[in-house]
Design an enzyme around this catalytic site. Structure first.
Site, PDB file in Angstrom:
ATOM      1  N   SER A   1       7.339   6.969   7.475  1.00  0.00           N
ATOM      2  CA  SER A   1       7.015   5.655   8.032  1.00  0.00           C
ATOM      3  C   SER A   1       7.173   4.576   6.968  1.00  0.00           C
ATOM      4  CB  SER A   1       5.592   5.664   8.594  1.00  0.00           C
ATOM      5  OG  SER A   1       4.685   6.180   7.644  1.00  0.00           O
TER       6      SER A   1
ATOM      7  N   GLU B   1       5.912   0.546   5.779  1.00  0.00           N
ATOM      8  CA  GLU B   1       4.894  -0.501   5.958  1.00  0.00           C
ATOM      9  C   GLU B   1       5.446  -1.862   5.523  1.00  0.00           C
ATOM     10  OE1 GLU B   1       0.840   0.442   4.684  1.00  0.00           O
ATOM     11  OE2 GLU B   1       0.819  -1.502   3.667  1.00  0.00           O
TER      12      GLU B   1
ATOM     13  N   ALA C   1      -6.712 -10.332   4.214  1.00  0.00           N
ATOM     14  CA  ALA C   1      -8.155 -10.099   4.070  1.00  0.00           C
ATOM     15  C   ALA C   1      -8.939 -10.850   5.146  1.00  0.00           C
ATOM     16  CB  ALA C   1      -8.602 -10.574   2.688  1.00  0.00           C
TER      17      ALA C   1
ATOM     18  N   HIS D   1      -2.173  -2.904  11.371  1.00  0.00           N
ATOM     19  CA  HIS D   1      -3.395  -2.581  10.637  1.00  0.00           C
ATOM     20  C   HIS D   1      -4.464  -3.500  11.219  1.00  0.00           C
ATOM     21  CE1 HIS D   1      -1.259  -0.915   6.810  1.00  0.00           C
ATOM     22  NE2 HIS D   1      -0.519  -0.728   7.889  1.00  0.00           N
TER      23      HIS D   1
ATOM     24  N   ARG E   1     -11.603  -0.687   7.260  1.00  0.00           N
ATOM     25  CA  ARG E   1     -12.722  -1.607   7.071  1.00  0.00           C
ATOM     26  C   ARG E   1     -12.203  -2.935   6.544  1.00  0.00           C
ATOM     27  NH1 ARG E   1     -16.657  -1.394   1.989  1.00  0.00           N
ATOM     28  NH2 ARG E   1     -14.718  -2.231   1.141  1.00  0.00           N
ATOM     29  N   GLY E   2     -11.272  -2.870   5.569  1.00  0.00           N
ATOM     30  CA  GLY E   2     -10.787  -4.075   4.906  1.00  0.00           C
ATOM     31  C   GLY E   2     -11.762  -4.517   3.839  1.00  0.00           C
TER      32      GLY E   2
ATOM     33  N   HIS F   1     -11.931   5.823  -3.684  1.00  0.00           N
ATOM     34  CA  HIS F   1     -12.033   4.384  -3.386  1.00  0.00           C
ATOM     35  C   HIS F   1     -12.882   3.705  -4.470  1.00  0.00           C
ATOM     36  CE1 HIS F   1     -13.496   0.715  -1.346  1.00  0.00           C
ATOM     37  NE2 HIS F   1     -12.288   0.726  -0.814  1.00  0.00           N
TER      38      HIS F   1
ATOM     39  N   PHE G   1      -1.770  -5.112  -8.492  1.00  0.00           N
ATOM     40  CA  PHE G   1      -2.186  -4.351  -7.297  1.00  0.00           C
ATOM     41  C   PHE G   1      -3.114  -3.201  -7.701  1.00  0.00           C
ATOM     42  CE2 PHE G   1       1.957  -5.061  -4.653  1.00  0.00           C
ATOM     43  CZ  PHE G   1       1.538  -6.334  -4.331  1.00  0.00           C
TER      44      PHE G   1
ATOM     45  N   HIS H   1       4.765   7.767   3.508  1.00  0.00           N
ATOM     46  CA  HIS H   1       4.597   6.416   4.074  1.00  0.00           C
ATOM     47  C   HIS H   1       4.961   5.438   2.961  1.00  0.00           C
ATOM     48  CE1 HIS H   1       2.711   3.199   6.486  1.00  0.00           C
ATOM     49  NE2 HIS H   1       2.175   2.759   5.351  1.00  0.00           N
TER      50      HIS H   1
END
Ligand code: FAD
Length: 284
Positions: free
Chosen positions: A12, A14, A48, A74, A104-105, A146, A213, A263
Site C-alpha cells: 500500500s 500513503e 493534527a 486516516h 488517536r492522533g 510509542h 520526523f 506500506h
C-alpha cells in the site's frame, strides 16, 4: 514471526492531502505512477486535530474514483466528539469508502480539550458499534514503542486493546532496525494478537527532514545510518543512492522473514517507492 506468514501480501501507499494547486497536480502524477503497481490500497493522512478534514476527504474520494484502487482515509479521534466522527463515517460510507486507518492522533498545540475519545481503541470500538463490518479498520503499531507509552509492555497491551476492539490489520511506524519489528511480532504472538502487521516503510531521500520526523515520532535512525548520511551534507543524489540501498535491504529482510507486505510512506513522491519496488522485483 510465523503468525504473519499465513497472510496474503498487502502492498500500500500513503499520501498526504495537497496544500495548494501545484501540490495537487504533483499528487495526481504520483498517484498515477504508483497506481500502475496495483497496490491493495492507498491511504491519505489527516493534519493534527483533523485540520485537513475536508482535504483528506476530497483526496481519498478522488483517488478511489480515478484509479479504482481502494482508498482509506486516516481518521483521528483526539479532540473530536462522537457526533462529529459519526458524521465523518457517514460521509465516507455514502461515497463508497470501505477502509479506514483509525488513530488517536496528537493534540494540536493550543487545543485544550481531549474530546470524547481518549485513545484509538475507543475509536475502533465506536466505528464497529456504529457501522458494523462496513469498514476494514487499520490501526497503528509501534515496534520501537510509542513515545508516550509508559513502557514497552504497556504499549503492547494497548495495541492489543485496539485489536480486541475490532481492528482488522495494522501498519507500523517506520523503523530501520528489522530486529525491532521481528521482536515486536514475537511479543504480539505471545499475547495472542493475530492480525496482519504490515511494516511502514519510510524511504530515505532527505536527511534533515527525516531527522525532524524521527524526533517527533520516536522512530530511531541507527547511528551507522546517521553517520553515513551526515557525511553526504547537501549531496542529495548520494543520500538517495545510499537510502535506496539501505531501505531496499530492510524491505528484503522483512519480506524474507515473513512480513505480510509493505506500506510506503511516499511523502507524495513516486520515485523512491518505485525504485525500491523495482529493486525488490515486486510485480510491475
Ligand atoms: P493510541 O493507540 O491511542 O496510543 C497512543 C498512546 O496512548 C500510546 O502511548 C499508548 O501506549 C497509549 N494508550 C493507548 N490506549 C491506552 C489506554 N486505553 N490506556 C492508557 N494508555 C493507552 N498522525 C497524524 O496526525 N495524522 C495521520 O494521518 C497519522 N497517520 C499515522 C499512520 C500510521 C500508520 C502511524 C503509525 C501513525 C500515524 N500518525 C498520524 C501518528 C499518530 O497519530 C501518533 O503516533 C499518535 O500519537 C498516536 O496515535 P495512535 O492511534 O497510535 O494512538
Amino acid at each position: 514471526m510465523d503468525s504473519q506468514k499465513k497472510y496474503p501480501r498487502i502492498y500500500s501507499f500513503e499520501f498526504f492531502p495537497p496544500k495548494n494547486d501545484q501540490a495537487a497536480a504533483n499528487l495526481v502524477l504520483t498517484v498515477e505512477q504508483l497506481a500502475e503497481l496495483k497496490p491493495r490500497f492507498c491511504s491519505v493522512t489527516f493534519g493534527a486535530g483533523g485540520s485537513t478534514r475536508e482535504k483528506t476527504f476530497e483526496t481519498v474520494v478522488e483517488i478511489q474514483k480515478k484509479t479504482g484502487i481502494e482508498s482509506a482515509p486516516h481518521i483521528s479521534c483526539i479532540a473530536s466528539t462522537k457526533a462529529s466522527i459519526r458524521e465523518v463515517l457517514e460521509a465516507y460510507r455514502s461515497h463508497g469508502i470501505r477502509h479506514i486507518v483509525a488513530l488517536r492522533g496528537d493534540m494540536p498545540s493550543g487545543m485544550m480539550s481531549a474530546g470524547e475519545f481518549r485513545y484509538a481503541n475507543e475509536l475502533v470500538e465506536f466505528i464497529r458499534a456504529e457501522t458494523g463490518r462496513h469498514f476494514h479498520i487499520e490501526v497503528a503499531a509501534y515496534p520501537e514503542v510509542h513515545p508516550q507509552a509508559a513502557n514497552a509492555q504497556a504499549d503492547l497491551r494497548n495495541f492489543k486493546r485496539k485489536v480486541e476492539a475490532g481492528a482488522d490489520s495494522a501498519i507500523t511506524q517506520y523503523f530501520y532496525s528489522p530486529e525491532a519489528y521481528f521482536r515486536f511480532i514475537d511479543d504480539c504472538e505471545k499475547l495472542g494478537i493475530d492480525i496482519p502487521i504490515v511494516p511502514g516503510i519510510m524511504p530515505i531521500t532527505n536527511y534533515s527532514q527525516l531527522s525532524r520526523f524521527s524526533e517527533g515520532c520516536g522512530a530511531e535512525i541507527p547511528r551507522w545510518i546517521r553517520k553515513r548520511l551526515e557525511v553526504f551534507g547537501d549531496d542529495r543524489p548520494s543520500i538517495r543512492a545510499f537510502g535506496l540501498e539501505v531501505v531496499t535491504d530492510l524491505c528484503r529482510r522483512l519480506l524474507e522473514r515473513g512480513a505480510p507486505g509493505l506500506h510506503f510512506y511516499t511523502l507524495n513522491q513516486a520515485e523512491a517507492s518505485l525504485a525500491i519496488w523495482e529493486n525488490l522485483g515486486l510485480p510491475q
